[in-house]
Scaffold this motif. Structure first.
Motif, PDB file in Angstrom:
ATOM      1  N   GLU A 178      -6.139  29.795  31.269  1.00 45.80           N
ATOM      2  CA  GLU A 178      -7.391  29.307  30.692  1.00 45.80           C
ATOM      3  C   GLU A 178      -8.185  30.443  30.049  1.00 45.80           C
ATOM      4  N   GLY A 179      -8.175  31.609  30.684  1.00 46.28           N
ATOM      5  CA  GLY A 179      -8.862  32.758  30.099  1.00 46.28           C
ATOM      6  C   GLY A 179      -8.233  33.186  28.788  1.00 46.28           C
ATOM      7  N   ARG A 180      -6.894  33.148  28.740  1.00 44.23           N
ATOM      8  CA  ARG A 180      -6.210  33.541  27.499  1.00 44.23           C
ATOM      9  C   ARG A 180      -6.492  32.540  26.384  1.00 44.23           C
ATOM     10  N   ARG A 181      -6.583  31.257  26.755  1.00 45.16           N
ATOM     11  CA  ARG A 181      -6.921  30.234  25.762  1.00 45.16           C
ATOM     12  C   ARG A 181      -8.334  30.442  25.241  1.00 45.16           C
ATOM     13  N   ASP A 182      -9.240  30.830  26.141  1.00 47.65           N
ATOM     14  CA  ASP A 182     -10.618  31.087  25.714  1.00 47.65           C
ATOM     15  C   ASP A 182     -10.694  32.273  24.763  1.00 47.65           C
ATOM     16  N   ILE A 183      -9.900  33.292  25.013  1.00 44.48           N
ATOM     17  CA  ILE A 183      -9.853  34.429  24.083  1.00 44.48           C
ATOM     18  C   ILE A 183      -9.402  33.954  22.714  1.00 44.48           C
ATOM     19  N   GLU A 184      -8.350  33.138  22.683  1.00 45.07           N
ATOM     20  CA  GLU A 184      -7.820  32.631  21.423  1.00 45.07           C
ATOM     21  C   GLU A 184      -8.861  31.799  20.681  1.00 45.07           C
ATOM     22  N   ASN A 185      -9.719  31.120  21.458  1.00 47.75           N
ATOM     23  CA  ASN A 185     -10.736  30.260  20.854  1.00 47.75           C
ATOM     24  C   ASN A 185     -12.051  30.991  20.575  1.00 47.75           C
ATOM     25  N   GLY A 186     -12.068  32.297  20.824  1.00 48.95           N
ATOM     26  CA  GLY A 186     -13.249  33.084  20.512  1.00 48.95           C
ATOM     27  C   GLY A 186     -14.347  33.051  21.550  1.00 48.95           C
ATOM     28  N   GLU A 187     -14.049  32.551  22.741  1.00 49.03           N
ATOM     29  CA  GLU A 187     -15.050  32.534  23.808  1.00 49.03           C
ATOM     30  C   GLU A 187     -15.334  33.969  24.266  1.00 49.03           C
ATOM     31  N   GLU A 188     -16.587  34.249  24.573  1.00 50.35           N
ATOM     32  CA  GLU A 188     -16.982  35.605  24.955  1.00 50.35           C
ATOM     33  C   GLU A 188     -16.927  35.842  26.460  1.00 50.35           C
ATOM     34  N   ASP A 189     -17.347  34.861  27.243  1.00 49.92           N
ATOM     35  CA  ASP A 189     -17.498  35.053  28.685  1.00 49.92           C
ATOM     36  C   ASP A 189     -16.236  34.609  29.415  1.00 49.92           C
ATOM     37  N   LEU A 190     -15.475  35.555  29.901  1.00 48.45           N
ATOM     38  CA  LEU A 190     -14.258  35.266  30.664  1.00 48.45           C
ATOM     39  C   LEU A 190     -14.420  35.606  32.135  1.00 48.45           C
ATOM     40  N   SER A 191     -15.642  35.852  32.571  1.00 49.06           N
ATOM     41  CA  SER A 191     -15.870  36.390  33.910  1.00 49.06           C
ATOM     42  C   SER A 191     -15.379  35.454  35.004  1.00 49.06           C
ATOM     43  N   ASP A 192     -15.593  34.146  34.856  1.00 48.12           N
ATOM     44  CA  ASP A 192     -15.181  33.222  35.908  1.00 48.12           C
ATOM     45  C   ASP A 192     -13.668  33.186  36.047  1.00 48.12           C
ATOM     46  N   HIS A 193     -12.977  33.107  34.926  1.00 47.68           N
ATOM     47  CA  HIS A 193     -11.511  33.084  34.977  1.00 47.68           C
ATOM     48  C   HIS A 193     -10.978  34.378  35.571  1.00 47.68           C
ATOM     49  N   ALA A 194     -11.533  35.499  35.136  1.00 50.34           N
ATOM     50  CA  ALA A 194     -11.065  36.796  35.637  1.00 50.34           C
ATOM     51  C   ALA A 194     -11.300  36.915  37.140  1.00 50.34           C
ATOM     52  N   GLN A 195     -12.483  36.478  37.591  1.00 54.44           N
ATOM     53  CA  GLN A 195     -12.794  36.597  39.010  1.00 54.44           C
ATOM     54  C   GLN A 195     -11.919  35.680  39.854  1.00 54.44           C
ATOM     55  N   THR A 196     -11.615  34.500  39.341  1.00 56.01           N
ATOM     56  CA  THR A 196     -10.744  33.579  40.074  1.00 56.01           C
ATOM     57  C   THR A 196      -9.354  34.179  40.267  1.00 56.01           C
ATOM     58  N   ALA A 197      -8.775  34.707  39.182  1.00 56.12           N
ATOM     59  CA  ALA A 197      -7.459  35.325  39.289  1.00 56.12           C
ATOM     60  C   ALA A 197      -7.492  36.543  40.196  1.00 56.12           C
ATOM     61  N   LEU A 198      -8.540  37.329  40.077  1.00 50.74           N
ATOM     62  CA  LEU A 198      -8.679  38.541  40.874  1.00 50.74           C
ATOM     63  C   LEU A 198      -8.815  38.225  42.354  1.00 50.74           C
ATOM     64  N   ASN A 199      -9.636  37.224  42.683  1.00 46.92           N
ATOM     65  CA  ASN A 199      -9.809  36.840  44.088  1.00 46.92           C
ATOM     66  C   ASN A 199      -8.489  36.375  44.697  1.00 46.92           C
ATOM     67  N   ALA A 200      -7.734  35.572  43.928  1.00 45.50           N
ATOM     68  CA  ALA A 200      -6.457  35.082  44.441  1.00 45.50           C
ATOM     69  C   ALA A 200      -5.496  36.238  44.688  1.00 45.50           C
ATOM     70  N   TRP A 201      -5.443  37.176  43.750  1.00 47.41           N
ATOM     71  CA  TRP A 201      -4.524  38.317  43.884  1.00 47.41           C
ATOM     72  C   TRP A 201      -4.896  39.172  45.092  1.00 47.41           C
ATOM     73  N   GLU A 202      -6.179  39.468  45.228  1.00 48.09           N
ATOM     74  CA  GLU A 202      -6.600  40.294  46.361  1.00 48.09           C
ATOM     75  C   GLU A 202      -6.272  39.627  47.689  1.00 48.09           C
ATOM     76  N   LYS A 203      -6.460  38.306  47.752  1.00 46.10           N
ATOM     77  CA  LYS A 203      -6.142  37.603  48.995  1.00 46.10           C
ATOM     78  C   LYS A 203      -4.650  37.654  49.295  1.00 46.10           C
ATOM     79  N   VAL A 204      -3.820  37.603  48.266  1.00 45.31           N
ATOM     80  CA  VAL A 204      -2.385  37.729  48.489  1.00 45.31           C
ATOM     81  C   VAL A 204      -2.059  39.088  49.096  1.00 45.31           C
ATOM     82  N   VAL A 205      -2.710  40.138  48.628  1.00 42.22           N
ATOM     83  CA  VAL A 205      -2.494  41.470  49.210  1.00 42.22           C
ATOM     84  C   VAL A 205      -2.867  41.449  50.689  1.00 42.22           C
TER      85      VAL A 205
END
Length: 427
Positions: free
Chosen positions: A293-320
């Motif tokens: 979804e974040g990559r799609r937003d980049i393609e569509n010119g969206e500026e704020d990707l913070s929610d998508h980035a934080q969601t992916a980051l939280n999931a990754w950290e929890k896996v660690v």
């Protein structure tokens, strides 16, 4: 505000992307999935990471190198010190054959087929490891002093390649550290730093390239759903396959049709949680969907990707964090059969503790040094590393004493990440 102890700055990233993401035709677009784009993430949707500029060959090569070094160090008699260092330093890498242990029928046969000019050693953090100065003299090149991942890896590659060793005399399994420390840096450390910058709004240019790099470090295939089956046990992979010829061309593209290590862990830990009576966090889908979804937003010119980035980051950290718990659980299972003071390996045994599990727990705990939220305080991480120990505590502790320390480490992680007790036991 997120705390990242190893920052992947834009100034450092862009030259690497410019040089490292030169592919040989294997990482372009393809019809590996359909995004119905209705946003409901139902079964009839197959979300896909497909964009013309999506290039993350370097990150795929780093995933492959971490795996390759782990395998080769485990077969040190067949791999000299120079062979191991050449892989690590990128010497003659482009023409080096990919590991034969890879699943499926890969389209690529050499590292140069995946990405050109990859130098793994240049991506590894040189930040001193927490409590690295506490390692025994057999286990570090800098006895009594600070040591970083690069120094420790070079020392272990030398021990394995030059001395044909599989473990140090203290019970540190060299193959586990060769692979798992690279999963911490560069893979998790670099990927998490990129996503952290996006979450904090610190990236204003080259956003697609940087987002693609984070996706590549995580190691997902471009289309996830064909790989998933949480009903068949705790592995979570459909038919147990990490490689699938999704587009039906007769081979597997390692950049788009392969589940690399962190993504595989995310799937496996999600599947294990789904089999309990507790909550069913889906680290794999949460991270993958947010990245798509974040990559799609980049393609569509969206500026704020913070929610998508934080969601992916939280999931990754929890896996660690879950990985640390998983291997602590494995050690605790071994300790149930032990009594009295812990003993080291005898014959083909790996000792009362289980040295492979110890090494994985230790290396994954160090991974959190390179990114963790404020909820995991520096003192908490120090305590987790102290509880796991500097090496398997043979001759130093009883089984019950060490089991108590390991439980303390689990409690810190479970409290920090609000993990359900049923899930903690299943992991």
């Amino acid at each position: 505000m997120q705390r990242s102890l190893f920052r992947y700055t834009t100034a450092f990233l862009l030259p690497l992307l410019a040089v490292g993401l030169v592919l040989t035709g294997c990482d372009s677009t393809g019809s590996n999935g359909i995004d119905n784009d209705n946003g409901d993430n139902e079964e009839n949707d197959t979300f896909s990471f497909e964009y013309p500029s999506s290039t993350y060959g370097t990150e795929t090569a780093v995933n492959l190198l971490a795996f390759d070094l782990g395998v080769r160090v485990g077969s040190a008699a067949e791999n000299s010190e120079s062979v191991l260092l050449d892989l690590y330093e990128g010497n003659n890498l482009d023409g080096t054959t990919l590991p034969s242990a890879l699943s499926g029928s890969p389209e690529q046969s050499t590292y140069g087929d995946v990405a050109s000019g990859v130098t793994l050693s240049s991506l590894v953090s040189t930040e001193p490891l927490i409590r690295g100065n506490q390692l025994g003299p057999q286990d570090t090149p800098n006895s009594g002093a600070a040591v970083n991942t690069d120094e420790l890896l070079r020392f272990y590659l030398q021990e394995a390649g030059a001395d044909d060793s599989k473990r140090t005399s203290n019970g540190i399994v060299l193959s586990q550290f060769a692979e798992k420390m690279l999963l911490g840096t560069p893979l998790y450390g670099q990927g998490a730093a990129i996503l952290s910058d996006f979450a904090d709004g610190n990236i204003s240019s080259n956003r697609a390239e940087q987002w693609d790099a984070a996706f590549g470090y995580f190691g997902f295939p471009r289309t996830l759903e064909p790989f998933l089956d949480y009903s068949g046990g705790t592995e979570g992979l459909a038919n147990g396959n990490i490689a699938r010829d999704v587009d039906g061309n007769g081979s597997v593209d390692l950049t788009s049709e392969y589940v690399h290590t962190w993504a595989s862990y995310a799937i496996e830990r999600s599947a294990a949680a789904s089999s309990t009576d507790g909550p069913s966090p889906d680290f794999a889908r949460d991270a993958f969907d947010a990245l798509v979804e974040g990559r799609r937003d980049i393609e569509n010119g969206e500026e704020d990707l913070s929610d998508h980035a934080q969601t992916a980051l939280n999931a990754w950290e929890k896996v660690v964090a879950v990985n640390i718990i998983h291997y602590i659980n494995s050690m605790e299972g071994n300790l149930e059969d032990a009594s009295g003071t812990l003993e080291g390996p005898q014959g083909d045994s790996s000792g009362d503790v289980g040295e492979d599990a110890w090494g994985e727990a230790k290396a994954f705990a160090w991974s959190l040094q390179f990114y963790s939220r404020d909820a995991l305080r520096s003192q908490d991480l120090n305590n987790v590393l102290e509880d796991i120990g500097n090496d398997p505590p043979y001759g130093e502790m009883t089984a019950s004493e060490y089991a108590s320390d390991l439980q303390d480490a689990t409690d810190i992680l479970a409290d920090t990440y609000d993990f359900d007790s049923d899930n903690v036991q299943s992991w």
